[in-house]
Design an enzyme around this catalytic site. Structure first.
Site, PDB file in Angstrom:
ATOM      1  N   HIS A   1       0.848  -1.191   0.000  1.00 42.19           N
ATOM      2  CA  HIS A   1       0.000   0.000   0.000  1.00 42.19           C
ATOM      3  C   HIS A   1       0.876   1.229   0.000  1.00 42.19           C
ATOM      4  O   HIS A   1       1.934   1.242   0.621  1.00 42.19           O
ATOM      5  CB  HIS A   1      -0.919   0.013   1.238  1.00 42.19           C
ATOM      6  CG  HIS A   1      -2.064   0.947   1.087  1.00 42.19           C
ATOM      7  ND1 HIS A   1      -1.969   2.281   1.400  1.00 42.19           N
ATOM      8  CD2 HIS A   1      -3.316   0.749   0.601  1.00 42.19           C
ATOM      9  CE1 HIS A   1      -3.124   2.857   1.132  1.00 42.19           C
ATOM     10  NE2 HIS A   1      -3.959   1.958   0.640  1.00 42.19           N
TER      11      HIS A   1
ATOM     12  N   ASP B   1      -7.806  -5.572   0.077  1.00 43.22           N
ATOM     13  CA  ASP B   1      -8.309  -6.431  -0.994  1.00 43.22           C
ATOM     14  C   ASP B   1      -7.862  -7.882  -0.879  1.00 43.22           C
ATOM     15  O   ASP B   1      -8.318  -8.722  -1.638  1.00 43.22           O
ATOM     16  CB  ASP B   1      -7.864  -5.877  -2.363  1.00 43.22           C
ATOM     17  CG  ASP B   1      -8.561  -4.574  -2.694  1.00 43.22           C
ATOM     18  OD1 ASP B   1      -9.756  -4.468  -2.370  1.00 43.22           O
ATOM     19  OD2 ASP B   1      -7.912  -3.669  -3.251  1.00 43.22           O
TER      20      ASP B   1
HETATM   21  N1  CMC Z   1       4.008  -7.599  -4.898  1.00 47.67           N
HETATM   22  C1  CMC Z   1       5.330  -7.564  -5.147  1.00 47.67           C
HETATM   23  N2  CMC Z   1       6.098  -6.464  -5.084  1.00 47.67           N
HETATM   24  C2  CMC Z   1       5.477  -5.327  -4.760  1.00 47.67           C
HETATM   25  C3  CMC Z   1       4.096  -5.260  -4.491  1.00 47.67           C
HETATM   26  C4  CMC Z   1       3.359  -6.464  -4.565  1.00 47.67           C
HETATM   27  N3  CMC Z   1       2.054  -6.478  -4.320  1.00 47.67           N
HETATM   28  N4  CMC Z   1       3.755  -3.993  -4.189  1.00 47.67           N
HETATM   29  C5  CMC Z   1       4.877  -3.268  -4.282  1.00 47.67           C
HETATM   30  N5  CMC Z   1       5.923  -4.082  -4.618  1.00 47.67           N
HETATM   31  C6  CMC Z   1       7.325  -3.677  -4.743  1.00 47.67           C
HETATM   32  C7  CMC Z   1       7.575  -2.908  -6.021  1.00 47.67           C
HETATM   33  O1  CMC Z   1       7.932  -3.768  -7.080  1.00 47.67           O
HETATM   34  C8  CMC Z   1       8.683  -1.992  -5.613  1.00 47.67           C
HETATM   35  O2  CMC Z   1       9.872  -2.759  -5.581  1.00 47.67           O
HETATM   36  P1  CMC Z   1      11.316  -2.072  -5.903  1.00 47.67           P
HETATM   37  O3  CMC Z   1      11.577  -1.136  -4.765  1.00 47.67           O
HETATM   38  O4  CMC Z   1      12.264  -3.230  -5.991  1.00 47.67           O
HETATM   39  O5  CMC Z   1      11.152  -1.366  -7.216  1.00 47.67           O
HETATM   40  C9  CMC Z   1       8.338  -1.637  -4.162  1.00 47.67           C
HETATM   41  O6  CMC Z   1       7.591  -2.773  -3.673  1.00 47.67           O
HETATM   42  C10 CMC Z   1       7.511  -0.389  -4.009  1.00 47.67           C
HETATM   43  O7  CMC Z   1       6.358  -0.530  -4.825  1.00 47.67           O
HETATM   44  P2  CMC Z   1       5.655   0.655  -5.598  1.00 47.67           P
HETATM   45  O8  CMC Z   1       4.873   0.084  -6.733  1.00 47.67           O
HETATM   46  O9  CMC Z   1       6.653   1.707  -5.904  1.00 47.67           O
HETATM   47  O10 CMC Z   1       4.675   1.191  -4.469  1.00 47.67           O
HETATM   48  P3  CMC Z   1       3.452   2.150  -4.691  1.00 47.67           P
HETATM   49  O11 CMC Z   1       3.221   2.835  -3.406  1.00 47.67           O
HETATM   50  O12 CMC Z   1       3.656   2.990  -5.900  1.00 47.67           O
HETATM   51  O13 CMC Z   1       2.238   1.141  -5.025  1.00 47.67           O
HETATM   52  C11 CMC Z   1       0.494  -0.408  -4.737  1.00 47.67           C
HETATM   53  C12 CMC Z   1       1.298   0.727  -4.109  1.00 47.67           C
HETATM   54  C13 CMC Z   1      -0.712  -0.713  -3.859  1.00 47.67           C
HETATM   55  C14 CMC Z   1      -0.022   0.018  -6.112  1.00 47.67           C
HETATM   56  C15 CMC Z   1       1.399  -1.654  -4.867  1.00 47.67           C
HETATM   57  O14 CMC Z   1       1.825  -2.089  -3.589  1.00 47.67           O
HETATM   58  C16 CMC Z   1       0.742  -2.792  -5.620  1.00 47.67           C
HETATM   59  O15 CMC Z   1       0.809  -2.842  -6.844  1.00 47.67           O
HETATM   60  N6  CMC Z   1       0.052  -3.761  -4.905  1.00 47.67           N
HETATM   61  C17 CMC Z   1      -0.660  -4.802  -5.555  1.00 47.67           C
HETATM   62  C18 CMC Z   1      -2.021  -4.294  -6.021  1.00 47.67           C
HETATM   63  C19 CMC Z   1      -2.966  -4.086  -4.858  1.00 47.67           C
HETATM   64  O16 CMC Z   1      -3.117  -4.946  -3.997  1.00 47.67           O
HETATM   65  N7  CMC Z   1      -3.656  -2.928  -4.840  1.00 47.67           N
HETATM   66  C20 CMC Z   1      -4.649  -2.611  -3.819  1.00 47.67           C
HETATM   67  C21 CMC Z   1      -4.208  -1.473  -2.959  1.00 47.67           C
HETATM   68  S1  CMC Z   1      -5.234  -1.247  -1.507  1.00 47.67           S
HETATM   69  C22 CMC Z   1      -6.826  -0.925  -2.039  1.00 47.67           C
HETATM   70  C23 CMC Z   1      -6.988   0.166  -3.031  1.00 47.67           C
HETATM   71  O17 CMC Z   1      -6.196   1.072  -3.195  1.00 47.67           O
HETATM   72  O18 CMC Z   1      -8.009   0.157  -3.697  1.00 47.67           O
END
Ligand code: CMC
Length: 392
Positions: A269, A327
């Site tokens: 998140h 989720d």
């Molecule tokens: N699985 C594997 N790696 C992950 C995940 C994941 N679910 N989430 C983040 N990472 C890694 C990402 O690859 C990155 O790694 P590195 O530092 O090596 O490049 C690091 O963690 C930081 O990730 P980010 O994408 O820069 O983080 P963000 O704050 O931009 O994204 C997020 C947040 C929720 C989009 C992301 O964690 C994600 O894609 N999660 C999976 C989708 C998900 O469950 N979304 C629901 C969010 S909660 C409800 C809602 O918002 O509606």
């Protein structure tokens, strides 16, 4: 950059002031109007939380009755709105139908184009909260080719939604109160989440002064994405794909090596870096519902628990502070209640509608609101002269 700050993904930009929802991502705190979400999930109802989120205070008895009465009165959709569903293919994704039909409401309610009148703003919110379950259920019925069921206004909010989805005209349908309460708790947990992508989208569209139903439609479109509300659907698809606990190590390797961008859906998140308080409550709710339905040994639940256990002890997830989010378990509850996977994100949309409306109302009531207009860092060609086609 001059006076501008380059902040892709808005990781450090506050786009607005708001008094609706507070999150402390390090401590795993979520408050609606100051009330902890776990207390609301335990003691309140979704409809009471709607009042709180919209108006800032918990309602007195007569206020709650009047609010609930207004929501019940607005559950019907215009027959013309209903006919929109005829235009979709049978296999249209319910989120596609929701986006289109909610946007189309702007063609039916001209009074709300006067965004400056608080009465108009309120009636818009009541209509939206009341009609979104009817529209979501109609999308479900379209997908399954079943007759549309009218709202039954003697039922509470979530029972009515279940009735509109699962009842058929020829047979009596009894809403399971445990199912309705489970849905109510899920909806409380999803009601608002400050400046998430869909709410920011509603605010951005709304800042132009556009019709509020059109602004909500843009929020629904943003919610659909798998990184946002679409994650609940993506989690179940992921669990189906993994299939069996024996495939978990292979799947985890793919995630950690970022093979084809595979992520552990329902994990991570932007704000919560310790735990998501909603996930904790949903996990408990999940056990409760599965037990009630005699599905304690649900293989998907077992698989999800296994994935969570492995992820929480793995350095990849620890270093990046990735924990289960709202989720991760919600889809297992939805599935146990008989809700099909493509309806998971519409369920989220129904619950989040009150948050979108509250943010739109807060923004519209604030005379200091300006049009949302971010800047960019230009990376294109420098100025150059036009070359006629035959000389290129
Ligand atoms: N699985 C594997 N790696 C992950 C995940 C994941 N679910 N989430 C983040 N990472 C890694 C990402 O690859 C990155 O790694 P590195 O530092 O090596 O490049 C690091 O963690 C930081 O990730 P980010 O994408 O820069 O983080 P963000 O704050 O931009 O994204 C997020 C947040 C929720 C989009 C992301 O964690 C994600 O894609 N999660 C999976 C989708 C998900 O469950 N979304 C629901 C969010 S909660 C409800 C809602 O918002 O509606």
């Amino acid at each position: 950059l001059g006076i501008f700050t380059y902040d892709p993904g808005f990781t450090s930009t506050c786009s607005t002031k708001s008094a609706i929802t507070y999150i402390d991502g390090d401590e795993g705190v979520l408050l609606y109007r100051g009330y902890p979400v776990d207390q609301l999930a335990e003691h309140s109802s979704f409809i009471e939380v709607c009042y709180l989120v919209l108006h800032g205070e918990l309602p007195k008895k007569d206020q709650l009755e009047a609010f609930e009465g207004s929501i019940r009165r607005h559950t019907m959709i215009n027959e013309g709105v209903k006919r929109f569903f005829d235009g979709f293919y049978y296999d249209a994704h319910p989120m596609a139908m929701l986006t289109g039909v909610v946007g189309a409401l702007s063609a039916f309610y001209h009074d709300t184009t006067n965004n400056k009148d608080p009465k108009h703003r309120e009636i818009f919110a009541h209509r939206m909260i009341a009609k979104i379950p009817t529209i979501a259920a109609a999308a479900y019925k379209k997908f399954y080719g079943q007759p549309f069921m009218h709202p039954q206004n003697n039922l509470d909010y979530c029972s009515n939604l279940l009735q509109m989805m699962f009842a058929v005209p020829a047979e009596p349908y009894h809403v399971d109160p445990v199912a309705a309460r489970a849905l109510d708790v899920l909806f409380i947990l999803h009601a608002d989440h400050e400046q998430n992508a869909s709410t920011s989208t509603v605010r951005m569209a709304g800042s132009t002064g556009c019709n509020p139903y059109a602004a909500i439609s843009s929020g629904i479109a943003a919610l659909w994405g798998p990184l946002h509300g679409g994650a609940n659907e993506a989690v179940l698809n992921m669990l189906d794909e993994i299939g069996d606990a024996k495939h978990v190590p292979e799947f985890m390797n793919k995630v950690k090596n970022k093979v084809e961008g595979v992520r552990l859906m329902g994990f991570g998140h932007r704000v919560y870096k310790n735990f998501d308080p909603r996930a904790k409550i949903i996990r408990e709710q999940c056990h409760k519902v599965l037990k009630h339905l005699g599905k304690e040994n649900d293989p998907k639940m077992e698989l999800a628990l296994k994935l969570e256990e492995i992820a929480l002890s793995d350095d990849y997830f620890k270093q990046r502070k990735l924990y289960p989010n709202v989720d991760f378990y919600s889809g297992i509850i939805y599935e146990a209640l008989g809700i099909p996977v493509n309806m998971f994100t519409p369920m989220f949309a129904v619950a989040r509608t009150v948050g979108w409306c509250a943010h739109w109302m807060e923004m519209t009531a604030d005379s200091s609101t300006r049009i949302a207009r971010p800047r960019q860092v230009y990376t294109g060609a420098p100025v150059r002269n036009y070359v006629p086609c035959d000389q290129r």
